[in-house]
Scaffold this motif. Structure first.
Motif, PDB file in Angstrom:
ATOM      1  N   MET A  33     -93.170  -5.119  68.560  1.00 21.81           N
ATOM      2  CA  MET A  33     -93.521  -5.253  69.970  1.00 21.81           C
ATOM      3  C   MET A  33     -93.778  -3.897  70.608  1.00 21.81           C
ATOM      4  O   MET A  33     -94.777  -3.704  71.317  1.00 21.81           O
ATOM      5  N   ALA A  34     -92.881  -2.951  70.355  1.00 24.34           N
ATOM      6  CA  ALA A  34     -93.024  -1.621  70.951  1.00 24.34           C
ATOM      7  C   ALA A  34     -94.294  -0.934  70.493  1.00 24.34           C
ATOM      8  O   ALA A  34     -94.927  -0.189  71.251  1.00 24.34           O
ATOM      9  N   ASN A  35     -94.694  -1.164  69.252  1.00 23.75           N
ATOM     10  CA  ASN A  35     -95.939  -0.569  68.742  1.00 23.75           C
ATOM     11  C   ASN A  35     -97.133  -0.920  69.612  1.00 23.75           C
ATOM     12  O   ASN A  35     -98.078  -0.124  69.734  1.00 23.75           O
ATOM     13  N   PHE A  36     -97.106  -2.112  70.207  1.00 23.14           N
ATOM     14  CA  PHE A  36     -98.270  -2.581  70.956  1.00 23.14           C
ATOM     15  C   PHE A  36     -97.966  -2.837  72.430  1.00 23.14           C
ATOM     16  O   PHE A  36     -98.682  -3.570  73.104  1.00 23.14           O
ATOM     17  N   GLY A  37     -96.890  -2.219  72.927  1.00 23.35           N
ATOM     18  CA  GLY A  37     -96.641  -2.207  74.366  1.00 23.35           C
ATOM     19  C   GLY A  37     -95.955  -3.422  74.946  1.00 23.35           C
ATOM     20  O   GLY A  37     -95.960  -3.609  76.158  1.00 23.35           O
ATOM     21  N   LEU A  38     -95.348  -4.276  74.097  1.00 22.77           N
ATOM     22  CA  LEU A  38     -94.621  -5.442  74.613  1.00 22.77           C
ATOM     23  C   LEU A  38     -93.136  -5.105  74.719  1.00 22.77           C
ATOM     24  O   LEU A  38     -92.585  -4.389  73.875  1.00 22.77           O
ATOM     25  N   VAL A  39     -92.470  -5.650  75.745  1.00 22.17           N
ATOM     26  CA  VAL A  39     -91.091  -5.236  76.004  1.00 22.17           C
ATOM     27  C   VAL A  39     -90.124  -6.393  76.223  1.00 22.17           C
ATOM     28  O   VAL A  39     -88.905  -6.193  76.173  1.00 22.17           O
ATOM     29  N   ASP A  40     -90.612  -7.598  76.501  1.00 21.68           N
ATOM     30  CA  ASP A  40     -89.738  -8.710  76.890  1.00 21.68           C
ATOM     31  C   ASP A  40     -89.429  -9.587  75.682  1.00 21.68           C
ATOM     32  O   ASP A  40     -90.237 -10.427  75.282  1.00 21.68           O
ATOM     33  N   LEU A  41     -88.229  -9.411  75.112  1.00 27.19           N
ATOM     34  CA  LEU A  41     -87.802 -10.169  73.934  1.00 27.19           C
ATOM     35  C   LEU A  41     -86.638 -11.072  74.315  1.00 27.19           C
ATOM     36  O   LEU A  41     -85.631 -10.613  74.867  1.00 27.19           O
ATOM     37  N   ARG A  42     -86.786 -12.371  74.003  1.00 27.02           N
ATOM     38  CA  ARG A  42     -85.737 -13.345  74.301  1.00 27.02           C
ATOM     39  C   ARG A  42     -85.283 -14.015  73.004  1.00 27.02           C
ATOM     40  O   ARG A  42     -86.117 -14.347  72.153  1.00 27.02           O
ATOM     41  N   ALA A 151     -98.657 -19.591  52.859  1.00 31.69           N
ATOM     42  CA  ALA A 151     -98.836 -19.497  54.306  1.00 31.69           C
ATOM     43  C   ALA A 151     -97.631 -18.924  55.038  1.00 31.69           C
ATOM     44  O   ALA A 151     -97.705 -18.653  56.231  1.00 31.69           O
ATOM     45  N   SER A 152     -96.516 -18.732  54.340  1.00 41.08           N
ATOM     46  CA  SER A 152     -95.299 -18.284  55.006  1.00 41.08           C
ATOM     47  C   SER A 152     -95.390 -16.819  55.402  1.00 41.08           C
ATOM     48  O   SER A 152     -95.757 -15.959  54.592  1.00 41.08           O
ATOM     49  N   LEU A 153     -95.074 -16.531  56.661  1.00 44.33           N
ATOM     50  CA  LEU A 153     -95.039 -15.161  57.160  1.00 44.33           C
ATOM     51  C   LEU A 153     -93.624 -14.801  57.567  1.00 44.33           C
ATOM     52  O   LEU A 153     -92.900 -15.618  58.138  1.00 44.33           O
ATOM     53  N   ASN A 154     -93.214 -13.585  57.277  1.00 43.69           N
ATOM     54  CA  ASN A 154     -91.981 -13.056  57.840  1.00 43.69           C
ATOM     55  C   ASN A 154     -92.117 -13.048  59.360  1.00 43.69           C
ATOM     56  O   ASN A 154     -93.202 -12.797  59.896  1.00 43.69           O
ATOM     57  N   ILE A 155     -91.027 -13.308  60.064  1.00 45.42           N
ATOM     58  CA  ILE A 155     -91.097 -13.415  61.521  1.00 45.42           C
ATOM     59  C   ILE A 155     -91.618 -12.130  62.161  1.00 45.42           C
ATOM     60  O   ILE A 155     -92.388 -12.161  63.127  1.00 45.42           O
ATOM     61  N   ALA A 156     -91.230 -10.978  61.605  1.00 47.65           N
ATOM     62  CA  ALA A 156     -91.717  -9.714  62.156  1.00 47.65           C
ATOM     63  C   ALA A 156     -93.210  -9.550  61.909  1.00 47.65           C
ATOM     64  O   ALA A 156     -93.937  -9.009  62.751  1.00 47.65           O
ATOM     65  N   GLN A 157     -93.687 -10.046  60.769  1.00 49.33           N
ATOM     66  CA  GLN A 157     -95.126  -9.997  60.504  1.00 49.33           C
ATOM     67  C   GLN A 157     -95.893 -10.855  61.507  1.00 49.33           C
ATOM     68  O   GLN A 157     -96.950 -10.449  62.014  1.00 49.33           O
ATOM     69  N   ALA A 158     -95.373 -12.031  61.788  1.00 48.92           N
ATOM     70  CA  ALA A 158     -96.036 -12.926  62.732  1.00 48.92           C
ATOM     71  C   ALA A 158     -96.090 -12.299  64.128  1.00 48.92           C
ATOM     72  O   ALA A 158     -97.116 -12.349  64.812  1.00 48.92           O
ATOM     73  N   VAL A 159     -94.987 -11.700  64.545  1.00 52.20           N
ATOM     74  CA  VAL A 159     -94.969 -11.042  65.859  1.00 52.20           C
ATOM     75  C   VAL A 159     -95.923  -9.852  65.868  1.00 52.20           C
ATOM     76  O   VAL A 159     -96.629  -9.616  66.858  1.00 52.20           O
ATOM     77  N   LEU A 160     -95.967  -9.117  64.769  1.00 50.30           N
ATOM     78  CA  LEU A 160     -96.873  -7.976  64.684  1.00 50.30           C
ATOM     79  C   LEU A 160     -98.325  -8.420  64.833  1.00 50.30           C
ATOM     80  O   LEU A 160     -99.114  -7.800  65.564  1.00 50.30           O
ATOM     81  N   LEU A 161     -98.695  -9.507  64.164  1.00 46.55           N
ATOM     82  CA  LEU A 161    -100.068  -9.996  64.244  1.00 46.55           C
ATOM     83  C   LEU A 161    -100.434 -10.393  65.678  1.00 46.55           C
ATOM     84  O   LEU A 161    -101.521 -10.058  66.166  1.00 46.55           O
ATOM     85  N   MET A 162     -99.538 -11.101  66.347  1.00 41.64           N
ATOM     86  CA  MET A 162     -99.836 -11.511  67.715  1.00 41.64           C
ATOM     87  C   MET A 162     -99.816 -10.328  68.674  1.00 41.64           C
ATOM     88  O   MET A 162    -100.627 -10.250  69.614  1.00 41.64           O
ATOM     89  N   SER A 163     -98.919  -9.378  68.450  1.00 44.24           N
ATOM     90  CA  SER A 163     -98.864  -8.194  69.313  1.00 44.24           C
ATOM     91  C   SER A 163    -100.132  -7.369  69.161  1.00 44.24           C
ATOM     92  O   SER A 163    -100.682  -6.848  70.142  1.00 44.24           O
ATOM     93  N   TYR A 164    -100.600  -7.257  67.930  1.00 34.84           N
ATOM     94  CA  TYR A 164    -101.857  -6.529  67.678  1.00 34.84           C
ATOM     95  C   TYR A 164    -103.028  -7.245  68.347  1.00 34.84           C
ATOM     96  O   TYR A 164    -103.881  -6.608  68.989  1.00 34.84           O
ATOM     97  N   ALA A 165    -103.094  -8.568  68.188  1.00 34.60           N
ATOM     98  CA  ALA A 165    -104.178  -9.332  68.807  1.00 34.60           C
ATOM     99  C   ALA A 165    -104.146  -9.167  70.323  1.00 34.60           C
ATOM    100  O   ALA A 165    -105.193  -9.044  70.974  1.00 34.60           O
ATOM    101  N   TRP A 166    -102.928  -9.181  70.901  1.00 35.70           N
ATOM    102  CA  TRP A 166    -102.787  -8.972  72.344  1.00 35.70           C
ATOM    103  C   TRP A 166    -103.353  -7.622  72.752  1.00 35.70           C
ATOM    104  O   TRP A 166    -104.107  -7.495  73.714  1.00 35.70           O
ATOM    105  N   ARG A 167    -103.015  -6.602  72.002  1.00 33.37           N
ATOM    106  CA  ARG A 167    -103.472  -5.251  72.318  1.00 33.37           C
ATOM    107  C   ARG A 167    -105.001  -5.152  72.225  1.00 33.37           C
ATOM    108  O   ARG A 167    -105.662  -4.592  73.094  1.00 33.37           O
TER     109      ARG A 167
END
Length: 257
Positions: A33-42, A151-167
Protein backbone atom coordinates in the motif's frame (compact mmCIF):
# COMPACT_ATOMS: atom_id res chain seq x y z
CA UNK A 1 15.56 5.28 10.50
CA UNK A 2 12.14 6.96 10.58
CA UNK A 3 9.37 5.76 8.30
CA UNK A 4 8.86 7.59 5.05
CA UNK A 5 5.46 9.20 5.06
CA UNK A 6 3.53 11.36 2.66
CA UNK A 7 2.52 14.60 4.42
CA UNK A 8 -0.67 14.98 2.39
CA UNK A 9 -1.64 11.63 0.86
CA UNK A 10 -4.31 11.83 -1.81
CA UNK A 11 -7.67 10.23 -1.01
CA UNK A 12 -7.61 6.57 -1.92
CA UNK A 13 -9.56 3.37 -1.46
CA UNK A 14 -9.71 1.59 1.90
CA UNK A 15 -8.04 -1.82 1.96
CA UNK A 16 -9.98 -4.37 4.03
CA UNK A 17 -8.38 -7.71 4.94
CA UNK A 18 -10.88 -10.30 6.12
CA UNK A 19 -9.54 -12.61 8.84
CA UNK A 20 -5.89 -12.41 7.78
CA UNK A 21 -3.89 -15.25 9.27
CA UNK A 22 -0.27 -14.13 9.40
CA UNK A 23 1.23 -10.94 10.73
CA UNK A 24 3.89 -11.14 8.02
CA UNK A 25 1.21 -11.00 5.32
CA UNK A 26 -0.39 -7.97 6.92
CA UNK A 27 2.98 -6.26 7.01
CA UNK A 28 3.63 -7.01 3.35
CA UNK A 29 0.19 -5.64 2.51
CA UNK A 30 1.06 -2.43 4.36
CA UNK A 31 4.30 -2.19 2.43
CA UNK A 32 2.52 -2.70 -0.91
CA UNK A 33 0.00 0.00 0.00
CA UNK A 34 2.72 2.46 0.97
CA UNK A 35 4.53 1.84 -2.32
CA UNK A 36 1.55 3.30 -4.17
CA UNK A 37 0.33 5.94 -1.73
CA UNK A 38 -2.49 4.08 0.07
CA UNK A 39 -2.76 4.47 3.84
CA UNK A 40 -6.13 3.19 5.13
CA UNK A 41 -5.85 -0.47 6.18
CA UNK A 42 -8.67 -2.22 8.05
CA UNK A 43 -8.54 -5.70 9.55
CA UNK A 44 -11.50 -7.94 10.25
CA UNK A 45 -10.67 -10.35 13.08
CA UNK A 46 -6.99 -11.03 12.41
CA UNK A 47 -6.29 -14.57 13.54
CA UNK A 48 -3.22 -13.79 15.64
CA UNK A 49 -4.55 -10.57 17.13
CA UNK A 50 -3.28 -7.04 16.90
CA UNK A 51 -0.85 -5.29 17.21
CA UNK A 52 1.75 -7.54 15.62
CA UNK A 53 5.51 -7.21 15.77
CA UNK A 54 5.79 -9.54 12.78
CA UNK A 55 3.54 -7.28 10.76
CA UNK A 56 5.58 -4.21 11.62
CA UNK A 57 8.84 -5.94 10.72
CA UNK A 58 7.46 -7.17 7.38
CA UNK A 59 6.10 -3.70 6.59
CA UNK A 60 9.66 -2.50 6.02
CA UNK A 61 9.18 1.02 7.43
CA UNK A 62 5.60 1.47 6.23
CA UNK A 63 4.91 2.34 9.88
CA UNK A 64 2.41 5.07 9.02
CA UNK A 65 0.13 2.37 7.56
CA UNK A 66 0.64 -0.04 10.46
CA UNK A 67 0.05 2.69 13.06
CA UNK A 68 -3.24 3.68 11.45
CA UNK A 69 -4.70 0.13 11.21
CA UNK A 70 -8.29 -0.18 12.45
CA UNK A 71 -9.87 -3.39 13.73
CA UNK A 72 -13.43 -4.60 13.11
CA UNK A 73 -15.49 -7.58 14.23
CA UNK A 74 -17.26 -8.03 10.90
CA UNK A 75 -17.08 -7.14 7.24
CA UNK A 76 -20.34 -5.23 7.61
CA UNK A 77 -18.77 -3.00 10.25
CA UNK A 78 -15.56 -2.55 8.27
CA UNK A 79 -17.38 -1.19 5.21
CA UNK A 80 -20.27 0.57 6.96
CA UNK A 81 -19.00 4.08 6.20
CA UNK A 82 -18.18 3.35 2.55
CA UNK A 83 -20.42 4.09 -0.40
CA UNK A 84 -18.77 1.75 -2.95
CA UNK A 85 -17.09 -1.61 -2.31
CA UNK A 86 -15.21 -4.01 -4.57
CA UNK A 87 -14.69 -7.66 -3.66
CA UNK A 88 -11.63 -9.46 -5.01
CA UNK A 89 -11.93 -13.09 -6.04
CA UNK A 90 -10.07 -15.55 -8.22
CA UNK A 91 -13.06 -17.76 -8.98
CA UNK A 92 -16.43 -17.29 -10.63
CA UNK A 93 -19.35 -16.64 -8.29
CA UNK A 94 -23.05 -17.31 -8.57
CA UNK A 95 -23.69 -13.61 -8.70
CA UNK A 96 -25.04 -11.09 -11.16
CA UNK A 97 -22.70 -8.39 -9.91
CA UNK A 98 -20.55 -6.61 -12.49
CA UNK A 99 -17.08 -8.15 -12.83
CA UNK A 100 -14.13 -5.94 -13.64
CA UNK A 101 -10.42 -6.33 -14.25
CA UNK A 102 -8.00 -4.36 -12.07
CA UNK A 103 -7.54 -1.51 -14.56
CA UNK A 104 -11.24 -0.77 -15.09
CA UNK A 105 -11.92 -1.31 -11.38
CA UNK A 106 -9.22 1.22 -10.51
CA UNK A 107 -10.66 3.71 -13.01
CA UNK A 108 -14.09 3.31 -11.38
CA UNK A 109 -12.54 3.87 -7.96
CA UNK A 110 -10.84 7.01 -9.24
CA UNK A 111 -14.08 8.34 -10.67
CA UNK A 112 -16.05 7.76 -7.47
CA UNK A 113 -13.40 8.96 -5.03
CA UNK A 114 -12.81 11.96 -7.27
CA UNK A 115 -16.36 13.18 -6.63
CA UNK A 116 -16.12 12.66 -2.89
CA UNK A 117 -17.40 9.12 -2.43
CA UNK A 118 -15.69 6.72 -0.05
CA UNK A 119 -14.66 3.37 -1.48
CA UNK A 120 -12.89 0.21 -0.45
CA UNK A 121 -11.62 -3.15 -1.63
CA UNK A 122 -12.24 -6.44 0.17
CA UNK A 123 -9.51 -9.09 0.24
CA UNK A 124 -10.26 -12.54 1.59
CA UNK A 125 -8.47 -15.09 3.69
CA UNK A 126 -5.17 -16.60 2.60
CA UNK A 127 -6.66 -20.09 2.41
CA UNK A 128 -10.04 -19.64 0.73
CA UNK A 129 -10.70 -15.98 0.07
CA UNK A 130 -14.08 -14.37 0.65
CA UNK A 131 -17.31 -16.23 1.34
CA UNK A 132 -20.29 -15.79 -0.95
CA UNK A 133 -22.00 -13.82 1.79
CA UNK A 134 -19.06 -11.42 2.03
CA UNK A 135 -18.92 -11.01 -1.73
CA UNK A 136 -22.63 -10.23 -1.52
CA UNK A 137 -21.83 -7.14 0.56
CA UNK A 138 -19.85 -5.62 -2.31
CA UNK A 139 -21.14 -3.60 -5.24
CA UNK A 140 -18.88 -5.19 -7.83
CA UNK A 141 -16.30 -7.94 -8.22
CA UNK A 142 -12.71 -7.47 -9.34
CA UNK A 143 -10.62 -10.37 -10.56
CA UNK A 144 -7.11 -10.68 -11.96
CA UNK A 145 -6.10 -12.11 -15.34
CA UNK A 146 -4.12 -14.99 -13.84
CA UNK A 147 -3.55 -18.43 -15.30
CA UNK A 148 -6.73 -20.44 -14.57
CA UNK A 149 -4.54 -23.46 -13.83
CA UNK A 150 -2.87 -21.55 -10.99
CA UNK A 151 -5.16 -18.72 -9.97
CA UNK A 152 -4.22 -18.43 -6.29
CA UNK A 153 -2.53 -15.17 -5.30
CA UNK A 154 -0.83 -14.34 -2.03
CA UNK A 155 -2.87 -11.64 -0.29
CA UNK A 156 0.01 -9.16 -0.49
CA UNK A 157 0.35 -9.84 -4.21
CA UNK A 158 -3.34 -9.17 -4.74
CA UNK A 159 -3.15 -5.89 -2.81
CA UNK A 160 -0.02 -4.92 -4.73
CA UNK A 161 -1.77 -5.48 -8.06
CA UNK A 162 -4.76 -3.36 -7.08
CA UNK A 163 -2.58 -0.65 -5.53
CA UNK A 164 -0.53 -0.47 -8.71
CA UNK A 165 -3.67 -0.31 -10.86
CA UNK A 166 -4.98 2.49 -8.62
CA UNK A 167 -1.76 4.44 -9.04
CA UNK A 168 -1.64 3.97 -12.80
CA UNK A 169 -5.26 5.04 -13.19
CA UNK A 170 -4.30 8.44 -11.80
CA UNK A 171 -1.43 9.17 -14.18
CA UNK A 172 -1.69 11.04 -17.48
CA UNK A 173 0.61 8.53 -19.17
CA UNK A 174 0.44 5.05 -17.57
CA UNK A 175 3.37 3.89 -19.70
CA UNK A 176 5.67 6.65 -18.46
CA UNK A 177 8.18 5.40 -15.84
CA UNK A 178 8.68 7.23 -12.56
CA UNK A 179 12.11 8.45 -13.60
CA UNK A 180 14.31 8.39 -16.68
CA UNK A 181 18.02 8.30 -17.37
CA UNK A 182 19.56 11.73 -17.99
CA UNK A 183 19.84 12.55 -21.67
CA UNK A 184 23.34 13.02 -23.06
CA UNK A 185 23.71 15.88 -25.55
CA UNK A 186 23.37 14.75 -29.14
CA UNK A 187 26.54 14.81 -31.22
CA UNK A 188 26.96 17.77 -33.53
CA UNK A 189 27.36 16.95 -37.18
CA UNK A 190 30.87 18.39 -37.12
CA UNK A 191 31.84 15.87 -34.41
CA UNK A 192 30.27 13.03 -36.36
CA UNK A 193 32.03 14.09 -39.56
CA UNK A 194 35.30 14.17 -37.62
CA UNK A 195 34.66 10.57 -36.55
CA UNK A 196 34.02 9.63 -40.20
CA UNK A 197 37.30 11.11 -41.32
CA UNK A 198 39.29 9.62 -38.45
CA UNK A 199 37.85 6.13 -38.91
CA UNK A 200 38.23 6.16 -42.69
CA UNK A 201 41.84 7.36 -42.46
CA UNK A 202 42.70 4.64 -39.98
CA UNK A 203 40.98 1.94 -41.99
CA UNK A 204 42.82 3.06 -45.14
CA UNK A 205 46.14 2.43 -43.39
CA UNK A 206 45.10 -1.18 -42.71
CA UNK A 207 44.13 -1.86 -46.31
CA UNK A 208 40.47 -2.18 -45.42
CA UNK A 209 39.26 -0.46 -48.60
CA UNK A 210 40.09 -3.23 -51.03
CA UNK A 211 39.64 -3.30 -53.91
CA UNK A 212 40.14 0.48 -54.25
CA UNK A 213 37.30 0.91 -56.72
CA UNK A 214 34.84 -0.11 -53.99
CA UNK A 215 36.10 2.43 -51.48
CA UNK A 216 33.18 4.80 -52.11
CA UNK A 217 30.63 2.04 -51.42
CA UNK A 218 32.44 0.99 -48.24
CA UNK A 219 32.59 4.59 -47.02
CA UNK A 220 28.91 5.19 -47.69
CA UNK A 221 27.95 2.00 -45.85
CA UNK A 222 30.03 3.02 -42.83
CA UNK A 223 28.64 6.54 -42.76
CA UNK A 224 25.06 5.30 -43.10
CA UNK A 225 25.54 2.86 -40.23
CA UNK A 226 27.16 5.44 -37.96
CA UNK A 227 24.55 8.09 -38.78
CA UNK A 228 21.63 5.76 -38.04
CA UNK A 229 23.04 5.04 -34.57
CA UNK A 230 22.18 8.56 -33.35
CA UNK A 231 25.31 8.87 -31.23
CA UNK A 232 25.54 11.32 -28.36
CA UNK A 233 28.47 13.68 -27.96
CA UNK A 234 30.18 11.50 -25.28
CA UNK A 235 29.71 8.40 -27.44
CA UNK A 236 31.45 10.03 -30.41
CA UNK A 237 34.35 11.03 -28.14
CA UNK A 238 34.57 7.46 -26.87
CA UNK A 239 34.64 6.05 -30.41
CA UNK A 240 37.35 8.52 -31.41
CA UNK A 241 39.34 7.27 -28.45
CA UNK A 242 38.87 3.66 -29.53
CA UNK A 243 40.08 4.40 -33.06
CA UNK A 244 43.03 6.37 -31.67
CA UNK A 245 44.00 3.38 -29.50
CA UNK A 246 44.05 1.18 -32.60
CA UNK A 247 46.18 3.79 -34.38
CA UNK A 248 48.75 3.72 -31.59
CA UNK A 249 48.84 -0.08 -31.56
CA UNK A 250 49.35 -0.21 -35.32
CA UNK A 251 52.08 2.45 -35.14
CA UNK A 252 53.92 0.32 -32.56
CA UNK A 253 53.53 -2.75 -34.68
CA UNK A 254 51.07 -4.38 -32.24
CA UNK A 255 48.52 -5.54 -34.76
CA UNK A 256 46.44 -8.70 -34.44
CA UNK A 257 48.47 -11.77 -33.55
Amino acid sequence: MPARTSPTPEPGPVIVLVEPQLGENIGMVARAMANFGLVDLRLVKPRDGWPSDKARAAASRADHVIDAVRLFDSVEAAVADLTFVLATTARARDSFKPVRGPETAAAELRARIGVGQSAGILFGRERFGLSNEEVGLADEIVTFPVDPAFASLNIAQAVLLMSYAWRMAGTDDPAKPRFAAPEAPAAKKADLHGLFGHLESSLAKTGYFHPPEKREVFVQNLRTMLTKAGFSEPEVRTLRGVVKAFDFAIARGEGAK
